[in-house]
Design a protein around this motif. Structure first.
Motif, PDB file in Angstrom:
ATOM      1  N   HIS A 329       0.808  -1.217   0.000  1.00 62.17           N
ATOM      2  CA  HIS A 329       0.000   0.000   0.000  1.00 62.17           C
ATOM      3  C   HIS A 329       0.847   1.275   0.000  1.00 62.17           C
ATOM      4  O   HIS A 329       0.286   2.366   0.174  1.00 62.17           O
ATOM      5  N   ARG A 330       2.124   1.150  -0.160  1.00 65.78           N
ATOM      6  CA  ARG A 330       2.984   2.341  -0.190  1.00 65.78           C
ATOM      7  C   ARG A 330       2.910   3.013  -1.563  1.00 65.78           C
ATOM      8  O   ARG A 330       2.976   2.351  -2.607  1.00 65.78           O
ATOM      9  N   GLN A 350       1.102   8.276   5.263  1.00 61.15           N
ATOM     10  CA  GLN A 350      -0.212   7.633   5.387  1.00 61.15           C
ATOM     11  C   GLN A 350      -0.436   7.242   6.853  1.00 61.15           C
ATOM     12  O   GLN A 350       0.478   6.716   7.515  1.00 61.15           O
ATOM     13  N   SER A 353       0.112   3.416   8.718  1.00 60.47           N
ATOM     14  CA  SER A 353       0.784   2.531   7.762  1.00 60.47           C
ATOM     15  C   SER A 353       2.036   1.898   8.348  1.00 60.47           C
ATOM     16  O   SER A 353       2.544   0.927   7.795  1.00 60.47           O
TER      17      SER A 353
END
Length: 445
Positions: A329-330, A350, A353
């Motif tokens: 999800h980076r 984020q 995260s």
């Protein structure tokens, strides 16, 4: 009165009489280099005539009379036209004007000085004035190879025409193994035969002078192709400069002052300087400049492009291709700086995260994958990433990190069309067009 060439001076002055208040002023014309103060001798004032309190009046003035002002006698010899008319109207006609006597000192300075001409063939001053800064230059070889550790060495012989002196200077060569002495023989008058002196002369304590030396070197003793013995050393003359060649042609009528070829050996080939392996610190350009220069210099840039494209950037969105699940999800923003072709990467923060966002990669030029940076050393012209390599869906590797390009700004395609579509890969252009149509909600026809 301080000069031996004069016994008296005639100093012409102007006397002004002011009728409004009966004051008198005396001025002297200024001459260059007069040697005495000139200008205003007596400032405007009423001048006493005697000790009884009387003052000089305009009725006391007439041509040919002597007037005494403060102990100085002034003789009136002429006047202007208005003064003559005014005195006649008042019933005092002026006498006939006189000629001003000449000043003998001023007249002697106007005459030209007596000039003497010295014989030109015996005038050392004429030689100094005509031959100053004129030097004959010869290129010579001293072949000392027959001696132990001897070799051929190059020298420059200077002959100074102003005083018939000469010097022998060594041609300095890099890493020749000799001490860097600038002169082999200092500037002086050198005898042609140093041994042609009397045996009784004490050479151990005295130096030879013109009384012991019978003949010194002169310009006719030097000729291209001859060997000249200077201080018991043979110097072979193989060339000279243009001034020396023209001097011999104009003075002695010698036209054979041509250089002798094949005397000097060609310079040795320059050794190769391989660059050391790249350590991975810094950039390739900085490492190369540190190897090529003793004092490191910044890499050269295209200044025109840097100024014209200053502030223009192209931005892309990318994700990290990694086998670790926490990197799925980076998201990253890849910024391409057009003015110097550098790339910087930023990771937006984020929440929750577990990764601290911010600057991921400093602005730098990135070589493509497969360039021999570490193992094979620095290469001369490495191939770097350009914005033409950043296609949508393409995978790029930046310093062992693989990124997948997902999105791009609309200005990327516009900038490519501005420069010309033919300059960029067809796959990159088509991927950007597909992305633009998808954003506009249209389908590709």
């Amino acid at each position: 009165h301080e000069s031996r060439q004069e016994f008296y001076r005639v100093r012409p002055v102007k006397i002004f009489y002011y009728l409004e208040d009966d004051t008198i002023a005396v001025t002297e014309p200024v001459f260059d280099d007069a040697g005495m103060p000139q200008g205003k001798l007596i400032k405007r004032q009423r001048l006493p005539k005697d000790d009884r309190g009387n003052y000089w009046d305009w009725r006391d003035f007439n041509l040919g009379k002597n007037l005494t002002f403060y102990g100085k006698v002034f003789h009136l010899y002429n006047s202007d036209g208005w003064t003559r008319e005014y005195m006649a109207s008042e019933g005092i006609p002026l006498e006939a004007p006189e000629e001003c006597p000449e000043d003998p000192y001023h007249t002697s300075r106007i005459k030209p000085l007596h000039q003497q001409t010295t014989r030109s063939d015996y005038d050392s001053l004429r030689q100094f004035l005509t031959m100053d800064k004129k030097v004959l230059r010869f290129y010579a070889i001293w072949d000392d190879s027959r001696e132990m550790f001897g070799q051929k060495r190059q020298f420059i012989i200077h002959y100074y025409l102003v005083d018939d002196t000469m010097e022998v200077r060594e041609v300095r060569q890099q890493n020749d193994g000799f001490d860097p002495f600038p002169q082999l023989i200092g500037r002086s008058k050198i005898a042609k035969d140093r041994r042609a002196i009397k045996d009784s002369f004490p050479t151990i304590i005295l130096e030879m002078s013109s009384l012991e030396v019978s003949e010194y070197f002169t310009p006719p003793d030097f000729h291209i192709g001859d060997t000249v013995w200077i201080m018991d050393r043979p110097f072979f003359l193989y060339d000279c400069d243009d001034f020396t060649r023209n001097y011999y042609r104009q003075t002695y009528g010698v036209h054979s002052m041509q250089p002798v070829g094949g005397v000097t050996a060609p310079p040795p080939p320059r050794p190769d300087m391989p660059l050391p392996p790249f350590t991975g610190l810094g950039t390739l350009d900085d490492s190369r400049e540190n190897c090529l220069h003793l004092i490191p210099q910044p890499p050269k840039k295209d200044v025109i492009k840097f100024l014209e494209e200053d502030g223009n950037v192209l931005r892309y969105s990318a994700v990290l291709e990694s086998r670790h699940p926490q990197d799925e999800h980076r998201k990253f923003i890849i910024t391409y700086h057009i003015n110097d072709d550098t790339i910087s990467i930023y990771e937006p923060p984020q929440r929750n995260s577990g990764v601290i966002g911010g600057k991921f990669l400093e602005r730098t030029r990135i070589p493509k994958k497969g360039e021999p940076m570490v193992k094979a050393g620095i290469i001369d012209h490495p191939e770097y990433y350009g914005f033409g390599d950043l296609a949508i869906g393409a995978t790029v590797e930046f310093f062992k990190h693989r990124f997948i390009i997902k999105d791009a700004a609309n200005c990327v395609l516009d900038y490519m069309e501005y420069l010309g579509i033919d300059q960029f890969p067809e796959d990159t252009v088509e991927s950007l067009r597909d992305l633009k149509m998808k954003k506009d909600g249209t389908s590709k026809r």
